[in-house]
Every structure is written in structure tokens, then in C-alpha cells.
Design an enzyme around this catalytic site. Structure first.
Site, PDB file in Angstrom:
ATOM      1  N   SER A 232     -45.728  58.044  81.257  1.00 23.50           N
ATOM      2  CA  SER A 232     -45.327  59.449  81.375  1.00 23.50           C
ATOM      3  C   SER A 232     -46.522  60.316  81.769  1.00 23.50           C
ATOM      4  O   SER A 232     -47.106  60.115  82.829  1.00 23.50           O
ATOM      5  CB  SER A 232     -44.680  59.913  80.068  1.00 23.50           C
ATOM      6  N   ASP A 325     -34.127  57.257  83.918  1.00 29.13           N
ATOM      7  CA  ASP A 325     -35.194  58.239  83.693  1.00 29.13           C
ATOM      8  C   ASP A 325     -35.073  59.387  84.695  1.00 29.13           C
ATOM      9  O   ASP A 325     -34.847  59.168  85.888  1.00 29.13           O
ATOM     10  CB  ASP A 325     -36.550  57.534  83.843  1.00 29.13           C
ATOM     11  N   HIS A 357     -36.421  57.001  79.870  1.00 24.78           N
ATOM     12  CA  HIS A 357     -37.852  57.300  79.881  1.00 24.78           C
ATOM     13  C   HIS A 357     -38.544  56.725  78.647  1.00 24.78           C
ATOM     14  O   HIS A 357     -38.096  56.921  77.523  1.00 24.78           O
ATOM     15  CB  HIS A 357     -38.023  58.817  79.927  1.00 24.78           C
TER      16      HIS A 357
END
EC number: 4.2.99.23
Length: 440
Positions: A232, A325, A357
Site C-alpha cells: 500500500s 482492490d 487490499h
């Protein structure tokens, strides 16, 4: 709709936080008068319950004995990360696990990985993970410098999801890992996180001649095989460090897991998720006030002013994308650009369908955490349909909805666990220079 009608039985928990380079006292949030909730997160806060069981909020979110209107009036809502109030107060919500339950560095019996904390020569905290070495030859462990995620706003190298994940990765890949505890926005806006991570990486690399500060790295680190990776926001950091001329020249490879990229013009898949689209349109300017906007090359490497990815000088690269995601399409497009411009070996794309995600950080959820997540999803769904404050839901209806939602989440966890095992297999192969299965 009164949120009390269907979530008054949810678990209460302590609230506290740790962020950046220090620890604040953990405190209990004062009781707040029951009132109508406008969102699931607000409902959770009013009832002393967070999105994930016992998730913490920062001490500076606790109301004073005589709060002013500005203490509760929202200026900027960045759920699920944080909320900023008009008084300037920041309320962090935390994304994974119990924010009061940070994991101490220690020997992990399950993996036989030992960890310890250190401070770099420029003051950046790091956590070092050493797999079981026994009679291994000196300098035989490949080195990975890892940058955690959390939108540059939350999380920590001592967060249970990251600590547990890196113990597992260090053991299975037989790799020495240094996890960087960079400072967080908004207290420390970007580029502070980039600077902290670059300083930590260069500090690690100073051990390549065996005269560094940490004996574990001096004795066991193989700097012919140095990697950087993150998920991320940490994937974003990995990209930006790899693009920098200040990065060490001996980086063998980079692994970007569900990297946080965005842009001024929304992609087709992003338009299908208006809630996340609105969140990310607000997020970048909040963490980077001096930015030129959403086409800033640091967040949009596909943008009109972004430099060529040929600047990435390492030998190998892999990008991981989760099919469900919000960032998946940009991850794929980044991988395509990397394949056309990268000067090393052909970059790899590992696509995992049906999962969301950073799913790999929560695959070992407890029954209690699953129930809490189910309650959160149920509240989200219900609040979409019930807008009238006078509506009261019967307990039997609520329990039925919760049971169905819980069962659905359990099935999803089974899928996530399978995909997480595949991701681990792919990472182990990548770090050890072997063919990466199920990649393109």
C-alpha cells in the site's frame, strides 16, 4: 435510525495509540451521550467500539471534560484512517487489530524468528527480524528493507499484522528483514516518510562492509542480494525510493504489494467505487499539503509529468495486485509501464483474483475479530437503507443479518488464506532468485 437499536451489544474496548516516533499514554475515551449516528464509524465511536475489535484511537481524540463545539465538529473525514476536527484534533481509527496491543520485539516460537528494535544513526526506529541461523555461514542471509502501509497516516512496525507477517516471511524466505517505523502524516507530512525510509535504507547498507551499528546485520547480511518492499503506502515508498538517485546502487530487486497510486483522472474501476474515490481525492492533499496535485509523479507514476521508469536501476521487480482492490487497475497499468521501460529483467505481475487490499495481513483473524468485522459490515449495509431516525430494528432481524454476514466473511477468509499462501510462495521464490509461480 438510532444506531443503539442494533449495535448496543457490541464489545467495548480500550482506546489508545502509538504513532510516529513515540508513545502516548493509552486512555479510555469518555462516555459520549447517545445520539443518532450518520455513519458506521461514528456509531462505533459513540458506543466505544471501533471498526475492528478493540481498535484504538489516539489520546488526542479523547474529549476534554468540557468539550467545545469545535472538538466534535468534523473538518475532514478520512475514514477508515482518521478524522480531523475543526479544533485541530486528530482522531486515528487504526486499520488492523488492537491498537493498544503493540507487539514487543522477541523470539517468535512459531517461526523461531527473533526480532529486536534499533535506532539508526539519524534517529529512525527500525525492527530487525533474524530467522533461525544455527550453523549458517557468515553473511548468508539476503536482506530485505520493508516499509509498512497505512496511507502514510496509521500503522507501525510493531503493529501485530506487520510483526506477524514479517516473522512468517523471514522464516519462509530465510531472509533478514529490517522494518522501518517512519513518521506519519499529518504531524509529519510527506516527504518526511520518504526521507525516513531512505535514511533507514542507507543505514542498513552501511553494514555491507561489516562495520555497521548492528551486529546481526554485520554478521548475517548478504548485500549482494539487497531488496526493498512494502504494501500500500509502503509500495508507494518502494517505488519512490527506487526512482531516487540517493538509493543504494546495489539493490537487487523491488516488490510492490498493492501499491498506493492515484491520479487526477479516475480510471474505470475507480469510478465504480465512489466512496473510495472520494476518500482518495481528499487523502493525497492532506498528507502532502505542498503537492502539485493528484498528478504529482510521487502518487501518479503514470501521469503526464511522471519520469520514465528506466530510472529504477535494480535488476528485478515484481508487482502484486489484488483483484478486488480499489488500486488494482493502477497496479496493472504500472506493471505494464514497468515492462516497457524497466532496464532490468522482465518485471513480473502477480494477480490475485477475488481478494481485496492487503488481505494477506488479516488472514489469521480470530472468531471475535470476524464477528466484529461482520457487525461493521452489517452496520454499513443497514445505514445505506435506513435513514429515518425513528426506525427501530427488531433483535431477531439483526441477529439473522449478522449470522449471514459472519458466514460470508468466514468464507472470504478461506479464500484469502489460500491466496496469502500463494503470495508467500511467490515472494519466497522472488527473494531467492527462483522462477516465480503463477506470474505473468
Amino acid at each position: 435510525m438510532s444506531i443503539v437499536s442494533f449495535c448496543s451489544s457490541l464489545p467495548a474496548g480500550p482506546h489508545g495509540f502509538k504513532h510516529g516516533r513515540g508513545t502516548r499514554d493509552m486512555v479510555h475515551m469518555p462516555c459520549i451521550v447517545r445520539r443518532t449516528a450518520r455513519s458506521p464509524a461514528q456509531a462505533c465511536r459513540l458506543l466505544r467500539w471501533n471498526k475492528y475489535h478493540c481498535a484504538a484511537v489516539p489520546t488526542n481524540s479523547s474529549l476534554s471534560p468540557s468539550p467545545t463545539p469545535l472538538d466534535v465538529e468534523i473538518e475532514l473525514d478520512l475514514e477508515p484512517f482518521l478524522i480531523k476536527y475543526k479544533s485541530g484534533r486528530i482522531e486515528r481509527l487504526g486499520r488492523f487489530g488492537d491498537r493498544t496491543d503493540y507487539v514487543e520485539a522477541s523470539l517468535d516460537p512459531a517461526t523461531e524468528v527473533t526480532s529486536r528494535d534499533a535506532i539508526t544513526d539519524t534517529g529512525v526506529p527500525v525492527r530487525i527480524y533474524l530467522p533461525k541461523v544455527d550453523d549458517s555461514p557468515p553473511n548468508s542471509l539476503r536482506v530485505l528493507v520493508y516499509f509498512h502501509g497505512g496511507a502514510f497516516l496509521v500503522e507501525d512496525s510493531a503493529s501485530p499484522p506487520y510483526h506477524n507477517y514479517l516473522n512468517n516471511l523471514a522464516s519462509k524466505a530465510n531472509i533478514l528483514i529490517v522494518s522501518v517505523n517512519y513518521r506519519l502524516a499529518p504531524e509529519y507530512p510527506l516527504p518526511v516518510a520518504y526521507d525516513d525510509c531512505m535514511e533507514a535504507l542507507n543505514w542498513v547498507n552501511k553494514h555491507s562492509d561489516g562495520t555497521g551499528q548492528e551486529d546481526w546485520i554485520n554478521k548475517h547480511g548478504d548485500f549482494d542480494h539487497l531488496f526493498i518492499s512494502g504494501d500500500s503506502a509502503g509500495g508507494n515508498i518502494t517505488h519512490n525510493i527506487a526512482m531516487s538517485t540517493d538509493a543504494p546502487k546495489n539493490i537487487e530487486g523491488i516488490a510492490l504489494v498493492h501499491p498506493y497510486f492515484f491520479g487526477k483522472v479516475a480510471l474505470e474501476t475507480e469510478l465504480q467505487d465512489p466512496t473510495n474515490l472520494l476518500l482518495h481525492r481528499k487523502l493525497w492533499s492532506f498528507i502532502t499539503p505542498e503537492s502539485e496535485g493528484l498528478d504529482d509523479p510521487r502518487v501518479n507514476p503514470l501521469g503526464p509529468t511522471a519520469p520514465s521508469l528506466e530510472k529504477i536501476k535494480c535488476k528485478r521487480a515484481v508487482v502484486f495486485v489484488a483483484g478486488e482492490d480499489f488500486h488494482s487497475e493502477r497496479g496493472r497499468k504500472y506493471s505494464e509501464k514497468l515492462k516497457s521501460e524497466f532496464k532490468g529483467e522482465v518485471p513480473l505481475l502477480c494477480n490475485h483474483d477475488g481478494v481485496g487490499h492487503v488481505y494477506h495481513l488479516s488472514v489469521d483473524a480470530t472468531e471475535e475479530e470476524i464477528e466484529s468485522a461482520a457487525a461493521w459490515k452489517m452496520m454499513t449495509d443497514l445505514l445505506k437503507f435506513y435513514k429515518d431516525n425513528d426506525v427501530v430494528l427488531e433483535g431477531s432481524i439483526v441477529e439473522s443479518l449478522k449470522a449471514k454476514t459472519t458466514e460470508g466473511i468466514k468464507k472470504m477468509k478461506e479464500i484469502e488464506k489460500g491466496m496469502s499462501e500463494r503470495m508467500m510462495e511467490q515472494l519466497v521464490a522472488f527473494y531467492n532468485g527462483k522462477p516465480v509461480p503463477y506470474s505473468s
